[in-house]
Design a protein around this motif. Structure first.
Motif, PDB file in Angstrom:
ATOM      1  N   MET A  99       0.819  -1.188   0.000  1.00  8.08           N
ATOM      2  CA  MET A  99       0.000   0.000   0.000  1.00  8.08           C
ATOM      3  C   MET A  99       0.864   1.254   0.000  1.00  8.08           C
ATOM      4  O   MET A  99       0.535   2.231  -0.619  1.00  8.08           O
ATOM      5  CB  MET A  99      -0.897   0.012   1.233  1.00  8.08           C
ATOM      6  CG  MET A  99      -1.804  -1.233   1.290  1.00  8.08           C
ATOM      7  SD  MET A  99      -2.721  -1.352   2.827  1.00  8.08           S
ATOM      8  CE  MET A  99      -4.027  -0.155   2.501  1.00  8.08           C
ATOM      9  N   ASP A 122       3.663   7.763   8.367  1.00 10.88           N
ATOM     10  CA  ASP A 122       3.213   6.865   7.304  1.00 10.88           C
ATOM     11  C   ASP A 122       2.211   5.865   7.850  1.00 10.88           C
ATOM     12  O   ASP A 122       1.249   5.509   7.190  1.00 10.88           O
ATOM     13  CB  ASP A 122       4.423   6.111   6.723  1.00 10.88           C
ATOM     14  CG  ASP A 122       5.482   7.041   6.174  1.00 10.88           C
ATOM     15  OD1 ASP A 122       5.109   7.976   5.426  1.00 10.88           O
ATOM     16  OD2 ASP A 122       6.673   6.850   6.502  1.00 10.88           O
ATOM     17  N   VAL A 123       2.491   5.399   9.058  1.00 10.17           N
ATOM     18  CA  VAL A 123       1.678   4.336   9.653  1.00 10.17           C
ATOM     19  C   VAL A 123       1.304   4.735  11.077  1.00 10.17           C
ATOM     20  O   VAL A 123       2.170   5.132  11.858  1.00 10.17           O
ATOM     21  CB  VAL A 123       2.460   2.999   9.700  1.00 10.17           C
ATOM     22  CG1 VAL A 123       1.614   1.898  10.334  1.00 10.17           C
ATOM     23  CG2 VAL A 123       2.937   2.605   8.313  1.00 10.17           C
ATOM     24  N   VAL A 135      -1.491   5.025   6.546  1.00 14.08           N
ATOM     25  CA  VAL A 135      -2.198   3.762   6.826  1.00 14.08           C
ATOM     26  C   VAL A 135      -2.444   3.684   8.321  1.00 14.08           C
ATOM     27  O   VAL A 135      -1.574   4.047   9.113  1.00 14.08           O
ATOM     28  CB  VAL A 135      -1.360   2.541   6.386  1.00 14.08           C
ATOM     29  CG1 VAL A 135      -2.040   1.240   6.796  1.00 14.08           C
ATOM     30  CG2 VAL A 135      -1.115   2.566   4.888  1.00 14.08           C
ATOM     31  N   THR A 136      -3.616   3.224   8.687  1.00 15.91           N
ATOM     32  CA  THR A 136      -3.908   2.988  10.097  1.00 15.91           C
ATOM     33  C   THR A 136      -4.090   1.495  10.318  1.00 15.91           C
ATOM     34  O   THR A 136      -4.855   0.843   9.597  1.00 15.91           O
ATOM     35  CB  THR A 136      -5.188   3.731  10.522  1.00 15.91           C
ATOM     36  OG1 THR A 136      -4.981   5.134  10.328  1.00 15.91           O
ATOM     37  CG2 THR A 136      -5.511   3.462  11.985  1.00 15.91           C
ATOM     38  N   PRO A 145      -6.913  -5.626   5.038  1.00 10.60           N
ATOM     39  CA  PRO A 145      -7.713  -4.419   4.787  1.00 10.60           C
ATOM     40  C   PRO A 145      -9.156  -4.584   5.224  1.00 10.60           C
ATOM     41  O   PRO A 145      -9.723  -5.671   5.114  1.00 10.60           O
ATOM     42  CB  PRO A 145      -7.646  -4.256   3.265  1.00 10.60           C
ATOM     43  CG  PRO A 145      -6.543  -5.124   2.799  1.00 10.60           C
ATOM     44  CD  PRO A 145      -6.376  -6.202   3.797  1.00 10.60           C
ATOM     45  N   GLY A 179      -7.213   2.411   3.491  1.00 11.39           N
ATOM     46  CA  GLY A 179      -6.148   2.865   4.377  1.00 11.39           C
ATOM     47  C   GLY A 179      -6.239   2.325   5.778  1.00 11.39           C
ATOM     48  O   GLY A 179      -5.447   2.705   6.636  1.00 11.39           O
ATOM     49  N   LEU A 210      -6.140  -1.140   8.093  1.00  9.46           N
ATOM     50  CA  LEU A 210      -5.857  -2.575   8.170  1.00  9.46           C
ATOM     51  C   LEU A 210      -6.210  -3.079   9.568  1.00  9.46           C
ATOM     52  O   LEU A 210      -5.991  -2.378  10.557  1.00  9.46           O
ATOM     53  CB  LEU A 210      -4.362  -2.842   7.931  1.00  9.46           C
ATOM     54  CG  LEU A 210      -3.778  -2.429   6.586  1.00  9.46           C
ATOM     55  CD1 LEU A 210      -2.260  -2.675   6.589  1.00  9.46           C
ATOM     56  CD2 LEU A 210      -4.426  -3.224   5.462  1.00  9.46           C
ATOM     57  N   ILE A 251       1.545  -3.278   4.019  1.00 12.08           N
ATOM     58  CA  ILE A 251       1.764  -1.828   4.032  1.00 12.08           C
ATOM     59  C   ILE A 251       2.794  -1.420   2.978  1.00 12.08           C
ATOM     60  O   ILE A 251       2.613  -0.436   2.253  1.00 12.08           O
ATOM     61  CB  ILE A 251       2.201  -1.378   5.445  1.00 12.08           C
ATOM     62  CG1 ILE A 251       1.023  -1.546   6.411  1.00 12.08           C
ATOM     63  CG2 ILE A 251       2.714   0.060   5.426  1.00 12.08           C
ATOM     64  CD1 ILE A 251       1.378  -1.372   7.867  1.00 12.08           C
TER      65      ILE A 251
END
Lengths: 388, 388
Positions: B1, B21-22, B203-204, B321, B327, B329, B353
């Motif tokens: 991702m 980013d995460v 991304v979460t 996902p 976005g 997961l 990710i």
């Protein structure tokens, strides 16, 4: 020993604190009750304890059980227990009057039960002894048992009622006694006493539980007890109202219900001086408790705690003057009986201090001079001492 | 991702913290391991948790048991457990290398035992199934059992060895993962996340255990487990070295020895969401433990604790996902397997990710879209949901 002090206008000394007439070492129920009683007589009193109420009373269940606790070979102790239990209703009322505090004094009585035929046979031998002493023990048929406590396990074979065996909540008792003592002018000194010469007072009372051994050389030894506290789920009171004491497959257990939902489950009696909680003790207590009262399995286990009872060679307390230690009185060695013996101990010791109770025959069996007394802190000649 | 982030000189981002980013929600082992792995790939990572390590992992025993935990009807889960257990030696070594921390990783293996003939018959049925899957289960004669663990009760009828079932200390694991993650540049944000829109990140990852239900609508429910911790008296290690799992009069129990002297005894599996300790659970666990290993009666009971495992309708985790939530997961629903599944979960989620593991076949059985997903916080249509 002391004349009654100068009466103040309200029996309360709140002015600058002079050297006290009486110093009490130990702020458990016994020490606090003595202090309260002495202050009521107009004496200036200080109580020394770094942690009031943190000793054996913190762990105790609070059974007031002269009948259920009347064991073979302890007739004189049974007499003192009975005498003190008889003073409890007035003592509780006076304490509640003085403080407004609810001390959890309850008078539903105690059911003594046996789970198996063997348990019941053992219990009946003791009940016959207790009846022989003239104590109020009423055997109950199983149907009568269940009418009184429907929650008892169906397998419980039989029981008896000790209607005069009541209960109080020791933690509430300590808080109330502390309040009553302070209102009566007692000074609490939150520091430990390492040796009696550190205390300046007309009379010193050693009410320090197991700590009495190091302070006085008296043969007081720790007897460990492990206790559980359960709580009925959902916040209501427990599903039974009597104190229940029983034998369950040879295991002795008591179950003390409180209005708050708490149930005290006790207790081990161990010749040890640690306060660790052992898996085996918890297992045995829970098994016996659930065997007698199955619904307890659904209760929350909210506390496991161990304390050290002050035991003596004959299981009876030590009350009165120490030989060769003028001005020092003992009020210790109450073993499993500190709560029930609090009123009579306070009255007797206060009588000795004011000089009005020096000839009290109740005291005779419990004098300190029935034991050989070590020099405080000395280990010598322990092997030939009475408590070995 | 996400593409791999710009490599820093040491793979560590210590400068001003930009939008990450995460973002990982939940600082249990799974969340922290994902964060660590992502940071190792050069990504900027934040982990949100007001109380890291205070969830299910705080209670967990830390058994890494793909064999003993291979139950009927869970083949795909067994495959994932086996895969992750195979990654544990490398994962443990890398974590110890990164932090210097001892995480209590031990490889003596697990003894599975049965106390009575009935217990043994039940156990043998499961062992046969496990052997049928090709898993390493070695039946032992009673004499072989006792050679390995002389402390087992003489009455234990039989057992088997699962040599590949190891253990780790989850509390030490969390501390080490936290240290490794922070050294790799992960930012810990000690605040709760009420809704995912509060989190700003590329991304979460929702690794919030039971908390995932409210955040995502996933069918994750609490499964209560009560656990005891005992400690060998005297400060030495326990008197046994293998993890012991057994049936004792129909009661299933495990006993996990640690070098520190601690023994973890577990666990109940209850469809409840409170964390109260019940008298009946403690009784059953202690009875089964002492039945299998009598010396445990002499151990101290040092902790009673309950936690909530994140359970799913099929007892397997949810990895990957969320449908219709770009976005986001999931890495939750690990139920009784969070510790053993930590390495593979971290690798798989990190692969998703970075985009390098999107086609990983291991993930297929554990996709979120195998369940109907509620609107987060909605109660509607629960009655026809898969987890009812």
């Amino acid at each position: 020993m002391l004349k009654r002090g100068p009466s103040s206008t309200a029996g309360v000394n709140r002015g600058p604190f002079l050297t006290p007439d009486v110093a009490v070492v130990g702020a458990g129920p016994v020490g606090l009750a003595i202090a309260w009683r002495c202050a009521q007589r107009g004496l200036r009193v200080a109580v020394h304890d770094p942690a009031p109420g943190s000793g054996a009373s913190y762990v105790a269940a609070g059974m007031l059980a002269p009948v259920a606790e009347a064991y073979f070979g302890e007739r004189e102790l049974t007499g003192l227990l009975t005498e003190s239990a008889g003073r409890w209703p007035g003592f509780a009322a006076e304490l509640t009057e003085a403080t407004g505090a609810d001390i959890g004094y309850r008078t539903e009585g105690t059911l003594m039960v046996g789970l198996t035929a063997d348990d019941l046979a053992e219990a009946r031998r003791l009940w016959a002894y207790q009846q022989g002493l003239g104590l109020p023990v009423t055997p109950l048929r199983p149907s009568q048992l269940r009418e009184r406590e429907p929650a008892l396990a169906p397998g419980v074979r039989g029981g008896a009622l000790a209607v005069t065996d009541h209960q109080v909540d020791p933690r509430r008792l300590v808080a109330a006694l502390r309040g009553a003592a302070e209102r009566a002018g007692v000074l609490l000194v939150p520091e430990p006493v390492r040796q009696l010469s550190d205390v300046a007072a007309g009379v010193t009372v050693v009410a320090a539980g197991c700590g009495a051994a190091a302070l006085t050389g008296l043969p007081v030894r720790p007897v460990k007890g492990q206790v559980l506290r359960l709580r009925a789920s959902g916040g209501g009171p427990p599903g039974f109202r009597h104190v229940i004491r029983g034998y369950a497959d040879g295991e002795h257990v008591y179950l003390v219900p409180r209005d708050s939902g708490e149930v005290v489950v006790g207790a081990t009696v161990e010749e040890r001086s640690d306060v660790d909680i052992s898996a085996g003790a918890v297992l045995r207590l829970l098994r016996a408790a659930v065997d007698l009262l199955p619904e307890l399995a659904e209760y929350d286990l909210v506390e496991t705690v161990a304390g050290l009872r002050p035991g003596t060679p004959d299981n009876a307390p030590i009350l009165g003057p120490l030989p060769d230690r003028p001005g020092v009185l003992a009020a210790t060695g109450h073993h499993r009986h500190g709560i029930v013996l609090t009123p009579v101990t306070a009255d007797l010791i206060t009588g000795l201090i004011t000089g009005e109770g020096a000839d009290e025959p109740l005291l005779t069996p419990f004098r300190a001079d029935r034991f050989r007394i070590h020099s405080a802190g000395s280990e010598q000649s322990r092997e030939d001492d009475a408590w070995n």
